[in-house]
Design a protein around this motif. Structure first.
Motif, PDB file in Angstrom:
ATOM      1  N   VAL A  31      18.970 -13.739  11.499  1.00  0.00           N
ATOM      2  CA  VAL A  31      18.177 -12.578  11.919  1.00  0.00           C
ATOM      3  C   VAL A  31      18.474 -12.289  13.378  1.00  0.00           C
ATOM      4  N   ASP A  32      18.723 -11.049  13.694  1.00  0.00           N
ATOM      5  CA  ASP A  32      19.148 -10.703  15.056  1.00  0.00           C
ATOM      6  C   ASP A  32      18.045 -10.949  16.072  1.00  0.00           C
ATOM      7  N   ALA A  33      16.809 -10.700  15.655  1.00  0.00           N
ATOM      8  CA  ALA A  33      15.716 -10.918  16.600  1.00  0.00           C
ATOM      9  C   ALA A  33      15.636 -12.385  17.007  1.00  0.00           C
ATOM     10  N   ALA A  34      15.876 -13.262  16.019  1.00  0.00           N
ATOM     11  CA  ALA A  34      15.809 -14.688  16.324  1.00  0.00           C
ATOM     12  C   ALA A  34      16.862 -15.075  17.349  1.00  0.00           C
ATOM     13  N   PHE A  35      18.045 -14.564  17.156  1.00  0.00           N
ATOM     14  CA  PHE A  35      19.108 -14.900  18.111  1.00  0.00           C
ATOM     15  C   PHE A  35      18.751 -14.420  19.506  1.00  0.00           C
ATOM     16  N   SER A  36      18.239 -13.227  19.543  1.00  0.00           N
ATOM     17  CA  SER A  36      17.881 -12.665  20.831  1.00  0.00           C
ATOM     18  C   SER A  36      16.821 -13.517  21.518  1.00  0.00           C
ATOM     19  N   PRO A  50      17.254  -8.214   1.640  1.00  0.00           N
ATOM     20  CA  PRO A  50      17.326  -8.343   0.185  1.00  0.00           C
ATOM     21  C   PRO A  50      18.592  -9.098  -0.209  1.00  0.00           C
ATOM     22  N   VAL A  51      18.482  -9.831  -1.312  1.00  0.00           N
ATOM     23  CA  VAL A  51      19.602 -10.674  -1.719  1.00  0.00           C
ATOM     24  C   VAL A  51      20.836  -9.853  -2.001  1.00  0.00           C
ATOM     25  N   GLN A  52      20.615  -8.665  -2.535  1.00  0.00           N
ATOM     26  CA  GLN A  52      21.737  -7.794  -2.870  1.00  0.00           C
ATOM     27  C   GLN A  52      22.646  -7.575  -1.670  1.00  0.00           C
ATOM     28  N   SER A  53      22.016  -7.230  -0.540  1.00  0.00           N
ATOM     29  CA  SER A  53      22.852  -6.944   0.624  1.00  0.00           C
ATOM     30  C   SER A  53      23.620  -8.177   1.033  1.00  0.00           C
ATOM     31  N   ARG A  54      22.908  -9.287   1.006  1.00  0.00           N
ATOM     32  CA  ARG A  54      23.575 -10.525   1.417  1.00  0.00           C
ATOM     33  C   ARG A  54      24.749 -10.821   0.514  1.00  0.00           C
ATOM     34  N   SER A  55      24.507 -10.673  -0.770  1.00  0.00           N
ATOM     35  CA  SER A  55      25.567 -11.063  -1.700  1.00  0.00           C
ATOM     36  C   SER A  55      26.745 -10.115  -1.593  1.00  0.00           C
ATOM     37  N   LYS A  56      26.447  -8.846  -1.389  1.00  0.00           N
ATOM     38  CA  LYS A  56      27.552  -7.895  -1.263  1.00  0.00           C
ATOM     39  C   LYS A  56      28.396  -8.232  -0.039  1.00  0.00           C
ATOM     40  N   MET A  57      27.712  -8.535   1.039  1.00  0.00           N
ATOM     41  CA  MET A  57      28.425  -8.850   2.263  1.00  0.00           C
ATOM     42  C   MET A  57      29.240 -10.120   2.090  1.00  0.00           C
ATOM     43  N   ALA A  58      28.622 -11.132   1.463  1.00  0.00           N
ATOM     44  CA  ALA A  58      29.342 -12.386   1.243  1.00  0.00           C
ATOM     45  C   ALA A  58      30.560 -12.142   0.370  1.00  0.00           C
ATOM     46  N   GLU A  59      30.352 -11.342  -0.660  1.00  0.00           N
ATOM     47  CA  GLU A  59      31.465 -11.064  -1.560  1.00  0.00           C
ATOM     48  C   GLU A  59      32.607 -10.398  -0.817  1.00  0.00           C
ATOM     49  N   LEU A  60      32.217  -9.428  -0.001  1.00  0.00           N
ATOM     50  CA  LEU A  60      33.243  -8.725   0.756  1.00  0.00           C
ATOM     51  C   LEU A  60      34.017  -9.680   1.642  1.00  0.00           C
ATOM     52  N   LEU A  61      33.258 -10.514   2.347  1.00  0.00           N
ATOM     53  CA  LEU A  61      33.917 -11.415   3.284  1.00  0.00           C
ATOM     54  C   LEU A  61      34.811 -12.416   2.560  1.00  0.00           C
ATOM     55  N   PHE A  62      34.265 -12.983   1.492  1.00  0.00           N
ATOM     56  CA  PHE A  62      35.046 -14.027   0.833  1.00  0.00           C
ATOM     57  C   PHE A  62      36.239 -13.457   0.109  1.00  0.00           C
ATOM     58  N   GLU A  63      36.000 -12.407  -0.648  1.00  0.00           N
ATOM     59  CA  GLU A  63      37.082 -11.897  -1.481  1.00  0.00           C
ATOM     60  C   GLU A  63      38.127 -11.170  -0.672  1.00  0.00           C
ATOM     61  N   PRO A 107      35.048 -19.098  10.593  1.00  0.00           N
ATOM     62  CA  PRO A 107      33.738 -18.809   9.992  1.00  0.00           C
ATOM     63  C   PRO A 107      33.110 -17.611  10.687  1.00  0.00           C
ATOM     64  N   VAL A 108      32.361 -16.887   9.904  1.00  0.00           N
ATOM     65  CA  VAL A 108      31.787 -15.644  10.416  1.00  0.00           C
ATOM     66  C   VAL A 108      30.271 -15.745  10.404  1.00  0.00           C
ATOM     67  N   LEU A 109      29.667 -15.310  11.475  1.00  0.00           N
ATOM     68  CA  LEU A 109      28.205 -15.278  11.556  1.00  0.00           C
ATOM     69  C   LEU A 109      27.779 -13.812  11.592  1.00  0.00           C
ATOM     70  N   ILE A 110      26.933 -13.462  10.672  1.00  0.00           N
ATOM     71  CA  ILE A 110      26.537 -12.050  10.564  1.00  0.00           C
ATOM     72  C   ILE A 110      25.039 -11.952  10.805  1.00  0.00           C
ATOM     73  N   THR A 111      24.655 -10.974  11.614  1.00  0.00           N
ATOM     74  CA  THR A 111      23.222 -10.775  11.830  1.00  0.00           C
ATOM     75  C   THR A 111      22.696  -9.806  10.782  1.00  0.00           C
ATOM     76  N   GLU A 112      21.445 -10.015  10.429  1.00  0.00           N
ATOM     77  CA  GLU A 112      20.849  -9.158   9.418  1.00  0.00           C
ATOM     78  C   GLU A 112      19.416  -8.891   9.827  1.00  0.00           C
ATOM     79  N   CYS A 113      18.750  -8.080   9.049  1.00  0.00           N
ATOM     80  CA  CYS A 113      17.350  -7.822   9.358  1.00  0.00           C
ATOM     81  C   CYS A 113      16.489  -8.910   8.723  1.00  0.00           C
ATOM     82  N   ALA A 114      15.245  -8.922   9.063  1.00  0.00           N
ATOM     83  CA  ALA A 114      14.368  -9.972   8.553  1.00  0.00           C
ATOM     84  C   ALA A 114      14.154  -9.793   7.069  1.00  0.00           C
ATOM     85  N   CYS A 115      14.240 -10.899   6.334  1.00  0.00           N
ATOM     86  CA  CYS A 115      14.021 -10.861   4.895  1.00  0.00           C
ATOM     87  C   CYS A 115      14.940  -9.866   4.224  1.00  0.00           C
TER      88      CYS A 115
END
Lengths: 634, 123
Positions: A53-58, A29-42, A19-27
């Motif tokens: 969110v990277d800030a949260a992890f930090s 956009p769905v587009q970016s998330r979906s593109k990334m998910a698509e890339l990873l899955f496909e 499983p992959v955990l990816i950091t992203e910026c706050a909020c």
């Protein structure tokens, strides 16, 4: 990037089985998330993915380290943006988070632009990477911008200490050593030899020519003799073999040849003497009054008149030139005498003259450029418009134009109907050109003469070039020194990171970092006095752009300005601002409950991309059962 | 750049075992490279108006314009700049800077203005 990462991590099976955990910026956009998910899955065949969110992890990571507490504020200034996210009970409150689109990229870009504008001839050295290095090494944040700037403006000693100087590699141009004695002697010998060779060549040519001429003369004489002895009838026959048409021609050719021979041999040319008798011959017709001549002779007479007048004019001019030369010589001698008898006073006079002349020339130049500028900028303000017309040539021009326009009057403009009207413009532009070209020339020539004299006499005189070139060109008449290759970072050191606190300097109309903290606290949905105090007493700085020295003091001062008096403000810096997000994420992923936080491929195929919109990672993972149930809140 | 990154070879093998669709299959030679969408396009495609405004989203959380009065600094030197040149629209701090500004060629003026996002853009 993903390819690189997986490759280096040693993935060699047909798909990634982790499983992959990816950091992203706050909020995100769905587009970016979906593109990334698509890339990873496909493409990669990842079984499950989680976004956080990277800030949260930090923040979580630092919380575990004990640096900051459960409630606090995370100020994360990254490369492109800066976020401020409040944390309540360990969870990021996205409703109240705040983002400004200023980051390290903008700081570096600002610095790069400033430096290239100040040092345009070093633009090739100012690459992006180099400027970023400079920024990381030398930039700092001033606790109070206005005070720092005032220090620099006054030229204070502290300002001198704060200025850093970057010396570019530079090779001094090889100095021309004064040629030594042998050099001079050698050069002189070379010149002599060359001169000798040229002279020999000239000699050879001359002797050749003399030989030719002599041969020619001999032939001609022989021909003449034959002609004399021959009868009338034979003459054309004989002449047909040669180039000449008649006996007269032959004689004239002979005369010319003998003359040139004499010239070649260096005897005084008889042409001068010949001129006088020929002149009387030539001009014989002039004195004869008109009635007595035939039309042909009249024509000749006119020609002779013309020739005579031109030659007289030429002689007069020659005389005048000779006189001027003499005059100049005399003046020079006078000046020399004056100089020798009182060198200092002479020098002073010369300096004064130079100064006056340079001022005059500068003023005229200013007028010219000012006029040019206003002409180019279509300035509508009345004051500047008046300045445009002050030049007398411009005034003349306007007068001509208005009279021309006025003449036709009566509502109809028939200006261009007649051809003569356009002569007006010839008048005008001639005036303009004359004014511009003639006047500066004598003055400038005088200036140049005086400055050259000064340069000869006075070793300390430095001629300031009047080229009026922009600050872009360095004066070229002195060799480039070491200072030319130094880039000085004075004010820029703290001017560039200032944009993080004041994006107005770049033109971005948003709040700066310190103001953002206030805004974020204001946006909190649940308020309570104690809550705000708790938040401000644990403020964490993360992100690469918070590594500037002086950041925390400035932030503290800024936040104190927005909060009520006496609130405790403590600012902590993360243990490793750049990599903390990754560390936090790794600890998170290593926790047992992680698999429940991800969404798997099955979920992705069933629910589709839109579901990602409401996917949110729960930051704190507890061991209790309730949280497991509430883990993926939809 | 960190030294480790520089030392590491930055060349990847062309065929990755773990990838289902390789790079060279996706982009055969001669075809256009991938075009990333700009941020503006992404935001537009989101249709944030359709969703309730109190839910935070990318556009929501942007910070508002600053409440503080604008800080005016000189465009050339960075000092405090109370004066403004109407012809070139640059801010300047004192008379020497003014002389420099007046002698600048036009594209330098535009570049200084562009720093402040105040340049005249002709499209």
């Amino acid at each position: 990037i993903l390819d690189f990462g997986f490759d280096r991590l040693g993935a060699d099976q047909s798909q990634i089985n982790h499983p992959v955990l990816i950091t992203e910026c706050a909020c995100n956009p769905v587009q970016s998330r979906s593109k990334m998910a698509e890339l990873l899955f496909e493409s990669y065949g990842v079984p499950s993915v989680a976004f956080g969110v990277d800030a949260a992890f930090s923040y979580k990571y630092n919380q575990q380290l004990g640096i900051c507490s459960n409630d606090g504020l995370a100020i994360c200034s990254g490369f492109n943006t800066s976020h401020v996210i409040p944390f309540l009970n360990g969870e990021p409150v996205y409703d109240a988070c705040c983002r400004t689109n200023v980051g390290g990229y903008h700081v570096t870009d600002y610095l790069k632009q400033l430096l290239s504008l100040k040092y345009p001839h070093h633009m090739s050295k100012l690459t992006w990477e180099k400027v970023e290095d400079l920024k990381m090494e030398h930039c700092y944040i001033a606790p109070d911008y206005a005070a720092e700037v005032r220090l620099f403006q006054k030229g204070d000693k502290k300002a001198e200490e704060k200025t850093r100087c970057w010396q570019l590699p530079w090779t001094p141009s090889p100095m021309e050593e004064a040629p030594s004695e042998e050099e001079i002697a050698r050069k002189a010998a070379l010149k002599e030899k060359q001169g000798q060779r040229l002279r020999e060549m000239a000699e050879a040519k001359r002797s050749n020519r003399i030989n030719d001429l002599e041969n020619e003369i001999r032939d001609l004489e022989m021909l003449l003799q034959r002609l004399r002895h021959a009868t009338e009838n034979d003459i054309p026959l004989i002449l047909a073999k040669t180039v000449y048409i008649s006996k007269h021609d032959v004689e004239s050719a002979l005369a010319k040849a003998t003359q040139s021979l004499r010239k070649a041999k260096g005897e005084p040319v008889e042409s001068v003497e010949k001129m006088d008798p020929s002149s009387t011959e030539k001009y014989n017709l002039i004195n004869v009054p008109d009635e007595m001549l035939t039309p042909e002779q009249l024509k000749q007479k006119r020609k002779q008149l013309f020739i005579k007048s031109t030659s007289e004019a030429r002689q007069l001019k020659k005389q005048k030139q000779v006189e001027e030369e003499l005059e100049r010589e005399r003046q020079r001698k006078l000046e020399e005498e004056r100089r020798l008898e009182n060198p200092e006073r002479y020098l002073e006079e010369l300096h004064a003259k130079h100064r006056d002349l340079s001022e005059k020339v500068e003023q005229r130049k200013k007028l010219k450029t000012n006029g040019g500028h206003t002409n180019g900028n279509h300035n509508a303000s009345g004051g500047v418009g008046r300045g445009e017309r002050l030049n007398p040539s411009q005034r003349e021009r306007m007068r001509l134009l208005t009279t021309a326009a006025f003449d036709r009057g009566k509502g109809e403009d028939t200006f261009g109907a007649k051809d003569e009207d356009w002569q007006l413009y010839k008048l005008m532009s001639k005036d303009n050109d004359d004014d511009d070209d003639d006047k500066p020339d004598p003055d400038e020539a005088e200036l140049a003469r005086i400055s050259s004299r000064l340069q000869e006499i006075d070793p300390t005189f430095i001629f300031k070039s009047e080229s009026g070139s922009s600050s872009a060109e360095p004066p070229r008449f002195r060799p480039l020194t070491k200072e030319d290759f130094q880039i000085i970072l004075g004010v820029e050191r703290f001017r560039c990171p200032e944009i993080l606190f004041n994006p107005n300097l770049i033109g971005i109309d948003q709040a700066g970092l310190d103001e953002m903290a206030g805004i974020s606290i204001r946006r909190l949905p649940s308020k309570g006095q104690g809550l705000e105090e708790k938040i401000t007493s644990s403020i964490l700085l993360i992100g690469g752009s918070c590594l500037f020295p002086g950041m925390s003091e400035r932030l503290e001062a800024g936040i104190r300005m927005t909060r009520p008096c006496g609130t405790p403000i403590k600012i902590y810096e993360a243990s490793d601002p750049i990599l903390d997000a990754w560390r936090g994420a790794s600890t998170y992923a290593a926790a047992m409950q992680f698999p429940q936080q991800t969404f798997s491929r099955m979920d992705y195929y069933e629910k589709g991309e839109d579901w990602l919109r409401s996917y949110e990672l729960r930051a704190s993972i507890d061991e209790t059962v309730d949280t497991i149930a509430a883990a993926l809140h939809i | 750049m960190e030294p480790e990154v520089v030392e590491a070879e930055l060349v990847l093998p062309t065929h990755m075992k773990f990838k289902k669709i390789q790079m060279y299959e996706k982009y055969p030679k001669g075809q256009a490279r991938v075009r990333w969408k700009h941020l503006k396009q992404i935001i537009q495609a989101e249709n944030y108006q359709n969703y309730p405004p109190d839910v935070p989203n990318y556009v929501n959380i942007e910070s508002p314009p600053s409440m503080r009065p604008c800080k005016r600094i000189c465009d050339v030197t960075g000092y405090e700049a109370p004066y403004f040149d109407p012809r070139t629209k640059l801010r300047y701090a004192n008379a020497e800077v003014f002389k420099v500004i007046r002698s600048l060629p036009n594209d330098y003026v535009q570049r200084y203005l562009a720093l402040r996002n105040a340049a005249v853009v002709l499209r």
